[in-house]
Write an enzyme that holds these catalytic residues in place. Structure first.
Site, PDB file in Angstrom:
ATOM      1  CG  HIS A  25      -2.021  -0.952   1.187  1.00 38.73           C
ATOM      2  ND1 HIS A  25      -3.161  -0.824   1.949  1.00 38.73           N
ATOM      3  CD2 HIS A  25      -2.199  -2.071   0.449  1.00 38.73           C
ATOM      4  CE1 HIS A  25      -3.986  -1.840   1.689  1.00 38.73           C
ATOM      5  NE2 HIS A  25      -3.421  -2.597   0.785  1.00 38.73           N
ATOM      6  CE1 TYR A  33      -1.034   3.829   9.677  1.00 45.58           C
ATOM      7  CE2 TYR A  33      -0.006   2.697   7.832  1.00 45.58           C
ATOM      8  CZ  TYR A  33      -1.039   2.805   8.745  1.00 45.58           C
ATOM      9  OH  TYR A  33      -2.065   1.896   8.728  1.00 45.58           O
TER      10      TYR A  33
END
Length: 390
Positions: free
Chosen positions: A72, A381
């Site tokens: 992703h 992240y």
């Protein structure tokens, strides 16, 4: 029996440590109280940082991950009737995340250890740690004794390792959040190609996935909520209410395979060692899952511990072992802050008045409009580089 490293727990931390030590010619025995079937089917985290993926691939257990994992290159923050993409490929070039279930990582590691003749023992009863403050620690289990040079406590928050440390030797930091997550695993294609973090006046929701056919969802619920209070119809209705807030988005529904309620907490134990016992992963620290850091922190701990043990067994030097806790805790506290920040930014707090809600919206507006703020979110992240990479 004797081994160089006794490893308590056959989760990702314990299995990866055993595998990395094996690659360096260091022997270990892994003791796990659950069955192999249980640990291979236990659904947990599914977001792997770039550094975690690199570690697994470089150590030879990433073939299936590269084949079946879902890379992703961004996430969506959804609030106020609009979706806002955080583009990793633009903000942190060359670093991304991969969706690949923790249980799949465990399966790969178990297969690798057994193929190499590793000693991994499941359904082990009555594990106890002894003489951990000496240079001759040992472990007893099932009427047997295992002598070792070092013990690695990789058995999670509720394991026996941390409680084996004498009272007063650790400082423990706690924070409990006034809500829990209802986790849902469903046999339904994902409705989005990337994760959706949705802030809603009804409560937080997360749309994630495990495979192209299996989706993972989370709903913010009261901390004492009961799974029985959430029949399938209510689950889908609530997910739709919290996620179908932007034009053109429709949530696909299907068969629900699993539901569970997970409390939200933050926890850190300092230091992460006592004598010859070294804690790693959830045995030493817990983060709320909003920032997807739990499994990734365990991998980071194991990398540090592997280097320290390799040095110790090579020339007897304890320098890296003595610095293990400080080295790990620097990353742990950064992840703690990021996870706390993501949690407080996106969840509804009963104690908040309109002022608190406006503050959340203001900061979300800042993150989604400022490249600098979005970069801070993105680099945390996807995972900060390991110390040796900086």
């Amino acid at each position: 029996m004797h081994t160089q490293v006794a490893i308590i727990g056959a989760g990702p931390a314990g299995l990866l440590l055993s595998h990395l030590l094996h690659l360096r010619g260091i022997g270990s025995v892994v003791l796990e109280r659950r069955s192999r079937a249980y640990v291979e089917q236990r659904v947990r985290a599914g977001v792997l940082e770039q550094g975690t993926v690199d570690t697994l691939v470089e150590s030879g257990v990433g073939e299936r991950l590269l084949r079946e994992g879902l890379p992703h290159r961004g996430i969506e923050l959804r609030y106020g009737g609009a979706g806002h993409r955080i583009p990793f490929e633009k903000l942190v070039p060359g670093r991304t995340i991969t969706v690949y279930g923790q249980q799949e990582v465990v399966k790969d590691l178990i297969a690798a250890r057994l193929a190499a003749g590793g000693d991994v023992r499941f359904e082990v009863d009555d594990v106890a740690l002894h003489d951990i403050a000496t240079d001759r620690p040992y472990v007893t289990f099932g009427g047997l004794r295992l002598d070792c040079d070092v013990i690695a406590g990789c058995d999670g928050f509720h394991g026996v390792s941390r409680p084996s440390i004498p009272a007063g030797a650790l400082t423990e930091f706690h924070r409990d959040y006034p809500f829990a997550w209802l986790g849902i695993l469903a046999r339904v294609r994902p409705s989005s190609e990337e994760l959706i973090y949705a802030r809603n006046e009804r409560g937080f929701a997360l749309h994630s996935m495990r495979t192209p056919q299996i989706s993972r969802f989370y709903l913010q619920v009261p901390p004492d909520d009961d799974v029985a209070a959430w029949p399938d119809e209510r689950v889908w209705a609530e997910l739709k209410a919290r996620l179908e807030t932007v034009p053109g988005f429709t949530l696909a529904t299907g068969e629900i395979l699993e539901k569970s309620v997970t409390p939200m907490r933050s926890f850190v134990a300092e230091p992460m060692r006592h004598g010859r016992l070294f804690l790693a992963g959830d045995a030493a620290h817990i983060v709320p899952p909003t920032g997807a850091k739990g499994l990734n922190l365990a991998v980071a701990d194991v990398r540090v511990l592997t280097r320290a043990l390799a040095r110790f067994f090579a020339d007897g030097s304890t320098a890296l072992l003595d610095g293990y806790s400080d080295a790990c805790l620097q990353r742990v506290w950064r992840a703690q802050h990021f996870s706390w920040w993501m949690t407080t930014l996106l969840h509804t707090f009963e104690s908040d008045d309109a002022y608190g809600g406006r503050l959340q919206t203001s900061y979300l507006d800042y993150v989604t409009s400022s490249e600098a703020a979005a970069t801070t979110l993105a680099e945390n992240y996807v995972g900060l580089p390991y110390e040796e990479e900086r």
